[in-house]
Design an enzyme around this catalytic site. Structure first.
Site, mmCIF file in Angstrom:
data_model
loop_
_atom_site.group_PDB
_atom_site.id
_atom_site.type_symbol
_atom_site.label_atom_id
_atom_site.label_comp_id
_atom_site.label_asym_id
_atom_site.label_seq_id
_atom_site.Cartn_x
_atom_site.Cartn_y
_atom_site.Cartn_z
ATOM 1 N N LYS A 183 6.439 -0.674 2.031
ATOM 2 C CA LYS A 183 5.948 -1.893 1.364
ATOM 3 C C LYS A 183 5.652 -1.631 -0.112
ATOM 4 C CE LYS A 183 2.413 -2.421 4.215
ATOM 5 N NZ LYS A 183 2.583 -1.419 5.277
ATOM 6 N N ARG A 225 -4.119 -8.324 7.198
ATOM 7 C CA ARG A 225 -3.938 -7.352 8.273
ATOM 8 C C ARG A 225 -4.484 -7.867 9.598
ATOM 9 N NH1 ARG A 225 -3.401 -2.651 4.763
ATOM 10 N NH2 ARG A 225 -2.824 -0.796 5.924
ATOM 11 N N ARG A 235 4.274 12.588 3.875
ATOM 12 C CA ARG A 235 4.176 12.006 2.529
ATOM 13 C C ARG A 235 3.055 12.647 1.720
ATOM 14 N NH1 ARG A 235 2.682 5.469 2.672
ATOM 15 N NH2 ARG A 235 0.570 5.868 3.373
ATOM 16 N N ARG A 263 -2.991 12.125 1.825
ATOM 17 C CA ARG A 263 -4.052 11.150 2.093
ATOM 18 C C ARG A 263 -4.737 11.506 3.405
ATOM 19 N NH1 ARG A 263 -1.764 5.074 1.373
ATOM 20 N NH2 ARG A 263 -3.008 4.827 3.236
ATOM 21 N N ARG A 314 -3.674 4.497 13.264
ATOM 22 C CA ARG A 314 -3.338 3.355 12.386
ATOM 23 C C ARG A 314 -2.245 2.490 13.014
ATOM 24 N NH1 ARG A 314 -1.964 6.258 7.030
ATOM 25 N NH2 ARG A 314 -1.618 4.199 6.121
HETATM 26 P P1 AMP Z 1 -2.794 1.086 2.958
HETATM 27 O O1 AMP Z 1 -2.762 1.826 1.657
HETATM 28 O O2 AMP Z 1 -2.266 -0.315 2.863
HETATM 29 O O3 AMP Z 1 -2.144 1.865 4.084
HETATM 30 O O4 AMP Z 1 -4.343 0.927 3.343
HETATM 31 C C1 AMP Z 1 -5.137 2.071 3.583
HETATM 32 C C2 AMP Z 1 -6.387 1.663 4.363
HETATM 33 O O5 AMP Z 1 -7.148 0.689 3.589
HETATM 34 C C3 AMP Z 1 -6.140 0.986 5.700
HETATM 35 O O6 AMP Z 1 -5.886 1.917 6.749
HETATM 36 C C4 AMP Z 1 -7.464 0.237 5.888
HETATM 37 O O7 AMP Z 1 -8.498 1.126 6.248
HETATM 38 C C5 AMP Z 1 -7.782 -0.249 4.468
HETATM 39 N N1 AMP Z 1 -7.203 -1.589 4.201
HETATM 40 C C6 AMP Z 1 -6.179 -1.897 3.353
HETATM 41 N N2 AMP Z 1 -5.916 -3.214 3.359
HETATM 42 C C7 AMP Z 1 -6.793 -3.761 4.240
HETATM 43 C C8 AMP Z 1 -7.015 -5.082 4.719
HETATM 44 N N3 AMP Z 1 -6.257 -6.120 4.315
HETATM 45 N N4 AMP Z 1 -8.020 -5.278 5.616
HETATM 46 C C9 AMP Z 1 -8.767 -4.260 6.054
HETATM 47 N N5 AMP Z 1 -8.610 -2.984 5.663
HETATM 48 C C10 AMP Z 1 -7.624 -2.718 4.771
#
Ligand code: AMP
Length: 211
Positions: A13, A86, A125, A157, A168
């Site tokens: 994404k 989400r 990654r 990460r 996840r």
């Molecule tokens: P990402 O970088 O998109 O994989 O997001 C990393 C982490 O941020 C996720 O595993 C969640 O813990 C948190 N996060 C990101 N976007 C959201 C969202 N829309 N709602 C809730 N938690 C989020």
């Protein structure tokens, strides 16, 4: 018109959002990046967020919306939402928030990817933290050598370790997948195949946006 990019963690994404931002006049908002910026600021809210993210769980909907609203309010161009919504509740909140700002969602596009590919992609990654505190993902647009040349620090990460990735994915299936039904009902849903080169995924995305 604003768009939502969906897909399992690691589907690409972020990569596709950056390509769209370069090619078209879009502004990319990654809620993951917004949250990591809050953590890096050292605030109390950031500490609370870090504990949730490092576990691979989701930030509560109301807290997430409040953080996002501040970002959206500053933007005039079309927005690509990456990592939001989400949950179905967030999808509903997004619809209301955009409406209240005179904006409209044009498409919700999912990048699909088989699960074994996701685990492999995420577990390998790497990220680069630059001396100014900003973080870039190592990939085709930013190599390990680029990171070293800029005296960055390479790291994984905390939520990309294999056990966190599996958690996840479980969270994705349970909480995020139902959004597909929401956007199908709204007539906004489309899907592209994420198991091809980034350029090919991008071509499919452009075709969906033109349709
Ligand atoms: P990402 O970088 O998109 O994989 O997001 C990393 C982490 O941020 C996720 O595993 C969640 O813990 C948190 N996060 C990101 N976007 C959201 C969202 N829309 N709602 C809730 N938690 C989020």
């Amino acid at each position: 018109m604003d768009i939502v990019l969906m897909g399992v963690p690691g589907a690409g994404k972020g990569t596709q959002a950056l390509k769209l931002e370069k090619a078209l006049d879009f502004k990319h908002i990654s809620t993951g990046d917004v949250l990591r910026k809050e953590i890096a600021s050292g605030s109390e809210l950031g500490e609370e967020i870090a504990a949730i993210i490092d576990n691979g769980d989701l930030i509560p909907d109301e807290m997430m919306l409040a953080i996002l609203k501040k970002e959206v309010a500053q933007i005039k161009q079309s927005i690509i939402f990456d990592g939001f919504p989400r949950t179905t509740a967030q999808a509903q909140m997004l619809k209301e928030m955009l409406g209240s700002l005179g904006r409209k969602l044009g498409k919700a596009i999912a990048i699909s990817l088989p699960e074994d590919v996701v685990v492999e992609r995420l577990s390998s990654r790497k990220q680069c933290r630059l001396p100014d505190g900003s973080v870039k993902q190592i990939g085709p647009d930013f190599s390990l050598q680029d990171c070293q040349a800029l005296e960055g620090e390479i790291f994984t990460r905390p939520d990309d370790t294999p056990e966190h990735v599996l958690h996840r994915l479980a969270v994705y299936h349970e909480q995020t997948e139902p959004i597909i039904n929401f956007y199908q009902r709204e007539g906004l849903y489309a899907e592209v195949n994420g198991e091809q080169s980034a350029d090919q995924v991008f071509e499919e995305l452009l075709a969906v946006l033109k349709a």
